[in-house]
Design an enzyme around this catalytic site. Structure first.
Site, PDB file in Angstrom:
ATOM      1  N   THR A 237       0.837  -1.206   0.000  1.00 41.24           N
ATOM      2  CA  THR A 237       0.000   0.000   0.000  1.00 41.24           C
ATOM      3  C   THR A 237       0.872   1.256   0.000  1.00 41.24           C
ATOM      4  O   THR A 237       0.596   2.218  -0.721  1.00 41.24           O
ATOM      5  CB  THR A 237      -0.938  -0.003   1.231  1.00 41.24           C
ATOM      6  OG1 THR A 237      -1.879  -1.061   1.078  1.00 41.24           O
ATOM      7  CG2 THR A 237      -1.680   1.307   1.371  1.00 41.24           C
TER       8      THR A 237
ATOM      9  N   ASN B  24      -6.732  -8.901  -7.135  1.00 40.03           N
ATOM     10  CA  ASN B  24      -6.646  -9.663  -5.895  1.00 40.03           C
ATOM     11  C   ASN B  24      -7.908 -10.455  -5.563  1.00 40.03           C
ATOM     12  O   ASN B  24      -7.840 -11.469  -4.893  1.00 40.03           O
ATOM     13  CB  ASN B  24      -6.312  -8.719  -4.727  1.00 40.03           C
ATOM     14  CG  ASN B  24      -7.235  -7.519  -4.673  1.00 40.03           C
ATOM     15  OD1 ASN B  24      -7.437  -6.835  -5.668  1.00 40.03           O
ATOM     16  ND2 ASN B  24      -7.801  -7.274  -3.510  1.00 40.03           N
TER      17      ASN B  24
ATOM     18  N   GLY C  17       5.810  -7.984   0.229  1.00 40.97           N
ATOM     19  CA  GLY C  17       6.535  -9.164   0.710  1.00 40.97           C
ATOM     20  C   GLY C  17       5.635 -10.293   1.184  1.00 40.97           C
ATOM     21  O   GLY C  17       5.857 -11.463   0.866  1.00 40.97           O
ATOM     22  N   HIS C  18       4.575  -9.947   1.909  1.00 35.79           N
ATOM     23  CA  HIS C  18       3.816 -11.011   2.593  1.00 35.79           C
ATOM     24  C   HIS C  18       2.898 -11.807   1.684  1.00 35.79           C
ATOM     25  O   HIS C  18       2.252 -12.743   2.127  1.00 35.79           O
ATOM     26  CB  HIS C  18       3.057 -10.444   3.800  1.00 35.79           C
ATOM     27  CG  HIS C  18       1.850  -9.642   3.459  1.00 35.79           C
ATOM     28  ND1 HIS C  18       0.578 -10.052   3.771  1.00 35.79           N
ATOM     29  CD2 HIS C  18       1.721  -8.459   2.833  1.00 35.79           C
ATOM     30  CE1 HIS C  18      -0.283  -9.142   3.348  1.00 35.79           C
ATOM     31  NE2 HIS C  18       0.388  -8.164   2.779  1.00 35.79           N
TER      32      HIS C  18
ATOM     33  N   CYS D 182     -20.812  -7.597   4.384  1.00 29.44           N
ATOM     34  CA  CYS D 182     -20.543  -7.876   5.784  1.00 29.44           C
ATOM     35  C   CYS D 182     -19.057  -8.097   6.030  1.00 29.44           C
ATOM     36  O   CYS D 182     -18.543  -7.807   7.098  1.00 29.44           O
ATOM     37  CB  CYS D 182     -21.311  -9.103   6.237  1.00 29.44           C
ATOM     38  SG  CYS D 182     -22.977  -8.683   6.717  1.00 29.44           S
TER      39      CYS D 182
END
Lengths: 143, 398
Positions: free
Chosen positions: B71, B150, B207-208, B332
């Site tokens: 981000t 994504n 990275g994650h 939700c």
């Protein structure tokens, strides 16, 4: 995220289903917002006691849990006692709801009122403290 | 636990963890210090930078800037180009299905005077290079497009978009050129990414998503593209991002990306087969279900399916009860009133978009894991439909 009680009522919903020839049916919410509750009531005309209540719900875990517990909260109660069930009492009965899910309990309260309004219409009676439910195209998510 | 939410995050792999621990325990020096211990830490960061540059075929390792997240890399890239050119040009082109990191950055820029075009997508979540070319105006600063989505896994024609921008730039003076930014967070380490083939100026990496730790990302910036300082402070990242570096995270990301590139082909083949098995089985076993995203131009890891007449959160809760982790685009689970902006942009009505389920495969996913899903999911969907008032009335209700 949810209390144990909410999870229990979601995983093992009480009074899920429909009542054939129900005295009254309430329908609130809409699919666009992601939650619809349909409530079926079997009411004793003589005594005004709610003999049975069932529900069907399209929505999240909280929506299912609030619908289910609110049926339990009105079975065996008079119409007037059922009108005393509020979103706050439904939330409390579930040991609380996450802030974003409080509107689900409002929907449960509205479902009861919508069903009772249907009953009043069918019987041509006036129920004290009950007004015609507003259209539910944009129910309140900001409670 | 069966973890099928690898698009959200991944488990740090052992090789990464081992590399990271060394830079938290033995070699914990601040890389900006001058003693010998510190210089070896600095070298380790340079090695990681080199590995990341190589993984995306960048010409120089100093085109890589480390950040605290994907981000942040996105914010940095978009704001840097926008601010640099604010005096003369104020138009940005992006797509309706970008990650919120891009969309909300663009929304913010709109509040301070920029003009943003959000290109609509087709039913698969795809934009075309022609759409981008048609949207370009004399005051266009930048085109920001994601490489792979994504949520639905659709792979965008970013190389063609790069070509289209290049063609238009050839007709412009250098100071009027349009910059091309790619959010490649779901792509790098999963599918081939070559910054030269893509003709991209800036590209964001996380990275994650590739078995490195959370809290580290990177921004590729082509040499010659001016990058504004984003965090003012010390001289880290060549004076553009102050703050002592997340050395362990950076070293781990280097290891992770190197391994991801090495294993990519084999992983892609394996995961594509698993993905298609899962999709086929679910669609076959569950009526009123539909695949979201492109059937073939999609990430090898992504399965995203709509189940009509039910709401996604209920599916997640019941999967969780069965030890399966997944995600959904329902309102939700998004924490807002509306379901996924991606599914809505692809033309799905609100009521259907509420019922989506994303299962994202990872390198450790097995066929047995998927068989468990294929066993429990039809029962879950059936159960939720029994609760739903729309199921019985399906002919007329929706």
């Amino acid at each position: 995220m949810y209390t144990e009680k909410v999870m229990d009522y979601f995983m093992n919903p009480r009074n899920m289903g429909e009542i054939e020839d129900a005295s009254a049916v309430g329908l609130v919410g809409n699919a666009k917002c992601g939650d619809i509750m349909k409530m079926f009531l079997d009411i004793d005309d003589e005594t005004g006691i709610i003999r049975n209540a069932k529900f069907k719900t399209f929505g999240c875990g909280a929506a299912v849990a609030t619908s289910s517990i609110s049926t339990e909260m009105i079975i065996g109660k008079t119409i007037h006692e059922a009108l005393a069930v509020t979103n706050a009492s439904v939330t409390e009965a579930l040991d609380g709801l996450p802030p974003l899910k409080v509107h689900c309990s409002v929907l449960a309260e509205e479902a009861i009122r919508s069903a009772l309004w249907d009953y009043a219409q069918k019987k041509g009676i006036t129920i004290e403290g009950l007004e015609e439910p507003k259209t539910t195209d944009h129910h309140n998510h900001d409670v | 636990m069966i973890y099928l939410d690898n698009a959200a995050t991944t488990q740090v792999r052992q090789e990464v963890l081992d590399a990271m621990i060394e830079y938290m325990r033995e070699n914990y020096a601040n890389p900006s210090s001058i003693y010998q211990n510190a210089s070896c830490v600095k070298v380790a960061m340079d090695v990681a930078r080199e590995k990341i540059a190589r993984a995306i075929n960048a010409d120089h390792s100093n085109e890589i800037f480390f950040t605290g997240s994907g981000t942040e890399a996105i914010n940095w890239a978009i704001k840097s180009i926008a601010y640099e050119l604010f005096e003369n040009r104020k138009h940005i082109i992006t797509t309706a299905i970008e990650h919120h990191a891009v969309l909300h950055t663009c929304k913010y820029l709109e509040t301070v005077g920029y003009d943003v075009t959000y290109l609509p997508v087709d039913e698969y979540g795809m934009v075309t290079a022609q759409q981008v070319a048609n949207a370009i105006r004399p005051d266009t600063i930048m085109v920001a497009v994601m490489m792979a989505n994504n949520e639905v896994g659709t792979i965008m024609p970013v190389a063609e978009i790069g070509q289209a921008i290049k063609k238009i730039n050839e007709t412009r003076n250098r100071e009027d050129r349009i910059y091309f930014f790619i959010d490649a967070i779901q792509a790098v380490g999963h599918i081939p990414v070559d910054v030269n083939e893509l003709g991209v100026d800036l590209l964001a990496i996380s990275g994650h998503k590739i078995y490195a730790a959370k809290g580290v990302g990177a921004l590729y910036v082509r040499r010659g593209v001016k990058l504004m300082p984003f965090i003012h402070g010390g001289g880290q990242e060549r004076g553009r991002r102050g703050g002592t570096e997340n050395v362990a995270g950076i070293v781990g990301m280097g290891v992770a990306i190197e391994l991801a590139i090495k294993e990519m082909q084999a992983e892609n083949e394996k995961q594509t087969a698993l993905r298609d098995y899962l999709i086929t089985q679910i669609l076959e076993k569950i009526p009123y279900s539909k695949l979201n995203g492109h059937p073939t131009k999609r990430l090898p890891s992504n399965v995203n399916i709509i189940f009509d007449y039910i709401e996604g959160e209920g599916i997640l809760l019941m999967l969780d009860f069965n030890g399966i982790c997944a995600s959904s685009g329902s309102a939700c689970t998004s924490g807002s009133l509306d379901p996924s902006h991606v599914l809505l942009a692809m033309g799905l009505p609100h009521e259907r978009a509420h019922g989506s389920l994303r299962l994202s495969i990872g390198k450790d996913t097995t066929k047995e894991d998927l068989d468990k899903v294929i066993d429990v999911l039809p029962k879950i969907i059936e159960r939720l439909r029994q609760i739903s008032p729309l199921w019985e009335e399906k002919e007329g209700a929706i």
